[in-house]
Design a protein around this motif. Structure first.
Motif, mmCIF file in Angstrom:
data_model
loop_
_atom_site.group_PDB
_atom_site.id
_atom_site.type_symbol
_atom_site.label_atom_id
_atom_site.label_comp_id
_atom_site.label_asym_id
_atom_site.label_seq_id
_atom_site.Cartn_x
_atom_site.Cartn_y
_atom_site.Cartn_z
ATOM 1 N N CYS A 1 -6.627 -0.766 15.739
ATOM 2 C CA CYS A 1 -5.463 -0.002 15.292
ATOM 3 C C CYS A 1 -4.317 -0.961 15.016
ATOM 4 O O CYS A 1 -3.954 -1.763 15.878
ATOM 5 C CB CYS A 1 -5.038 1.009 16.352
ATOM 6 S SG CYS A 1 -6.298 2.239 16.767
ATOM 7 N N CYS A 2 -3.741 -0.854 13.829
ATOM 8 C CA CYS A 2 -2.641 -1.731 13.442
ATOM 9 C C CYS A 2 -1.572 -0.929 12.721
ATOM 10 O O CYS A 2 -1.818 0.180 12.234
ATOM 11 C CB CYS A 2 -3.135 -2.867 12.548
ATOM 12 S SG CYS A 2 -3.750 -2.302 10.935
ATOM 13 N N GLY A 3 -0.375 -1.488 12.645
ATOM 14 C CA GLY A 3 0.720 -0.857 11.917
ATOM 15 C C GLY A 3 1.278 -1.828 10.888
ATOM 16 O O GLY A 3 0.557 -2.424 10.120
ATOM 17 N N HIS A 4 2.621 -1.958 10.873
ATOM 18 C CA HIS A 4 3.352 -2.972 10.116
ATOM 19 C C HIS A 4 3.504 -2.661 8.634
ATOM 20 O O HIS A 4 4.554 -2.919 8.042
ATOM 21 C CB HIS A 4 2.713 -4.348 10.304
ATOM 22 C CG HIS A 4 3.510 -5.498 9.781
ATOM 23 N ND1 HIS A 4 4.879 -5.595 9.921
ATOM 24 C CD2 HIS A 4 3.130 -6.627 9.102
ATOM 25 C CE1 HIS A 4 5.301 -6.716 9.368
ATOM 26 N NE2 HIS A 4 4.274 -7.352 8.855
ATOM 27 N N THR A 5 2.492 -2.090 7.980
ATOM 28 C CA THR A 5 2.569 -1.859 6.538
ATOM 29 C C THR A 5 3.290 -0.567 6.179
ATOM 30 O O THR A 5 3.744 -0.418 5.046
ATOM 31 C CB THR A 5 1.171 -1.789 5.913
ATOM 32 O OG1 THR A 5 0.540 -0.563 6.312
ATOM 33 C CG2 THR A 5 0.308 -2.971 6.333
ATOM 34 N N HIS A 6 3.337 0.385 7.096
ATOM 35 C CA HIS A 6 3.885 1.727 6.894
ATOM 36 C C HIS A 6 3.023 2.576 5.963
ATOM 37 O O HIS A 6 3.414 3.692 5.608
ATOM 38 C CB HIS A 6 5.317 1.692 6.379
ATOM 39 C CG HIS A 6 6.287 1.022 7.295
ATOM 40 N ND1 HIS A 6 7.633 1.336 7.327
ATOM 41 C CD2 HIS A 6 6.132 0.050 8.239
ATOM 42 C CE1 HIS A 6 8.253 0.607 8.225
ATOM 43 N NE2 HIS A 6 7.343 -0.196 8.792
ATOM 44 N N ILE A 7 1.868 2.079 5.572
ATOM 45 C CA ILE A 7 0.957 2.798 4.683
ATOM 46 C C ILE A 7 -0.277 3.222 5.480
ATOM 47 O O ILE A 7 -1.020 2.357 5.977
ATOM 48 C CB ILE A 7 0.525 1.923 3.496
ATOM 49 C CG1 ILE A 7 1.755 1.372 2.753
ATOM 50 C CG2 ILE A 7 -0.382 2.716 2.568
ATOM 51 C CD1 ILE A 7 2.642 2.417 2.129
ATOM 52 N N PRO A 8 -0.528 4.532 5.631
ATOM 53 C CA PRO A 8 -1.693 4.958 6.409
ATOM 54 C C PRO A 8 -3.008 4.622 5.702
ATOM 55 O O PRO A 8 -3.141 4.826 4.494
ATOM 56 C CB PRO A 8 -1.495 6.473 6.548
ATOM 57 C CG PRO A 8 -0.606 6.856 5.414
ATOM 58 C CD PRO A 8 0.263 5.676 5.135
ATOM 59 N N ARG A 9 -3.945 4.114 6.483
ATOM 60 C CA ARG A 9 -5.276 3.820 5.956
ATOM 61 C C ARG A 9 -6.319 3.937 7.075
ATOM 62 O O ARG A 9 -6.020 3.656 8.232
ATOM 63 C CB ARG A 9 -5.363 2.402 5.388
ATOM 64 C CG ARG A 9 -4.660 2.178 4.061
ATOM 65 C CD ARG A 9 -5.132 0.883 3.426
ATOM 66 N NE ARG A 9 -4.410 0.516 2.228
ATOM 67 C CZ ARG A 9 -4.699 0.956 1.006
ATOM 68 N NH1 ARG A 9 -5.689 1.817 0.828
ATOM 69 N NH2 ARG A 9 -3.995 0.541 -0.041
ATOM 70 N N VAL A 10 -7.522 4.332 6.683
ATOM 71 C CA VAL A 10 -8.707 4.190 7.527
ATOM 72 C C VAL A 10 -9.714 3.385 6.711
ATOM 73 O O VAL A 10 -10.137 3.815 5.636
ATOM 74 C CB VAL A 10 -9.299 5.549 7.932
ATOM 75 C CG1 VAL A 10 -10.580 5.352 8.728
ATOM 76 C CG2 VAL A 10 -8.290 6.358 8.752
ATOM 77 N N VAL A 11 -10.062 2.208 7.212
ATOM 78 C CA VAL A 11 -10.944 1.289 6.494
ATOM 79 C C VAL A 11 -12.162 1.014 7.358
ATOM 80 O O VAL A 11 -12.022 0.673 8.541
ATOM 81 C CB VAL A 11 -10.224 -0.043 6.185
ATOM 82 C CG1 VAL A 11 -11.158 -1.005 5.455
ATOM 83 C CG2 VAL A 11 -8.960 0.199 5.363
ATOM 84 N N ARG A 12 -13.350 1.150 6.800
ATOM 85 C CA ARG A 12 -14.570 0.804 7.522
ATOM 86 C C ARG A 12 -15.213 -0.404 6.860
ATOM 87 O O ARG A 12 -15.477 -0.400 5.648
ATOM 88 C CB ARG A 12 -15.568 1.966 7.543
ATOM 89 C CG ARG A 12 -16.779 1.676 8.439
ATOM 90 C CD ARG A 12 -17.754 2.847 8.457
ATOM 91 N NE ARG A 12 -18.825 2.614 9.408
ATOM 92 C CZ ARG A 12 -19.921 1.896 9.168
ATOM 93 N NH1 ARG A 12 -20.057 1.317 7.981
ATOM 94 N NH2 ARG A 12 -20.852 1.740 10.090
ATOM 95 N N LEU A 13 -15.432 -1.446 7.646
ATOM 96 C CA LEU A 13 -16.031 -2.676 7.132
ATOM 97 C C LEU A 13 -17.549 -2.533 7.125
ATOM 98 O O LEU A 13 -18.172 -2.279 8.159
ATOM 99 C CB LEU A 13 -15.610 -3.864 7.992
ATOM 100 C CG LEU A 13 -14.107 -4.117 8.065
ATOM 101 C CD1 LEU A 13 -13.814 -5.310 8.972
ATOM 102 C CD2 LEU A 13 -13.512 -4.331 6.679
#
Length: 249
Positions: free
Chosen positions: A151-163
């Motif tokens: 879980c990370c923040g900083h960008t203010h843009i919500p995302r769910v990314v699966r590698l």
């Protein structure tokens, strides 16, 4: 298990209050905070006072670090404005925050990346706006962190990314309190979500895996925008009222 993930409140008290009201209805098992709690021309001390009492696991954001640093901060900057208004108790709390938290064997919390609090994990800047990095870039930024969920923040843009190659999921819940901004690091760019709502994310575990629900909440954003304008930050006022960073008033 249901976990609420908040981030980037930036001293926006009415946005935080809207999230708190929603959290009372959702009743998650745990709430975590990914940092950048107070920096902004809004209500830094009032926001810090609430967050200190919550006891939420909270990581230190880059602005949390700067606000309590020893270097001189011009008052007109978001960090400098906040530093002048924060109590010693709130400053001590910010200094006590860890850079990262390993919430469990499966869940790792950070603000930017696992090793740097001022670098984007889920956005890449190669032009005037951010965009999704490729998997190799994200893996490099993870710097060997292997938790199934980061879980990370900083960008203010919500995302769910699966590698695809590791099966890891990267969650960015977006920002509670600041829907757009501009920055000059690593080069001049804007980040904007396009609406003024407060945002956070619920993640819930089931036998088939984790699901993620983005919460997009109305609140009195005119109150926040008027506060920013009163404190001589029309750029923040535009962002808070519209969700875009631009010339609208």
């Amino acid at each position: 298990m249901k976990i609420a993930v908040v981030s980037d409140i930036h001293g926006n008290l009415p946005a935080l209050e809207a999230v708190l009201d929603d959290l009372a209805r959702e009743a998650p098992d745990q709430i975590v905070n990914l940092g950048d709690c107070v920096s902004g021309p809004l209500w830094p001390e009032e926001t810090a006072a609430i967050l200190r009492e919550t006891g939420w696991p909270t990581v230190r954001g880059n602005h949390d670090r700067i606000v309590v640093s020893d270097k001189p901060l011009p008052r007109r900057t978001a960090d400098g404005f906040s530093a002048l208004l924060l109590s010693e108790e709130s400053k001590a709390w910010l200094r006590s925050l860890p850079a990262t938290i390993r919430l469990s064997d499966d869940i790792f919390l950070c603000h930017g990346t696992p090793t740097l609090d001022d670098v984007y994990l889920t956005e890449e800047i190669t032009g005037p706006k951010g965009h999704l990095p490729d998997e190799e870039t994200i893996l490099e930024a993870l710097a060997g962190e292997q938790s199934p969920i980061v879980c990370c923040g900083h960008t203010h843009i919500p995302r769910v990314v699966r590698l695809s190659n590791t099966g890891q999921t990267i969650l960015n819940p977006g920002s509670v309190g600041l829907p757009s901004y501009d920055d000059a690091h690593p080069l001049k760019h804007k980040m904007e979500i396009g609406s003024p709502h407060a945002r956070y994310t619920l993640m819930q575990e089931s036998p088939s895996g984790w699901s993620f629900s983005e919460k997009v909440l109305p609140y009195d954003w005119d109150k926040a925008a008027n506060k920013a304008a009163k404190n001589e930050r029309p750029d923040w006022a535009r962002s808070l009222r519209h969700g875009f960073f631009g010339p609208l008033s």
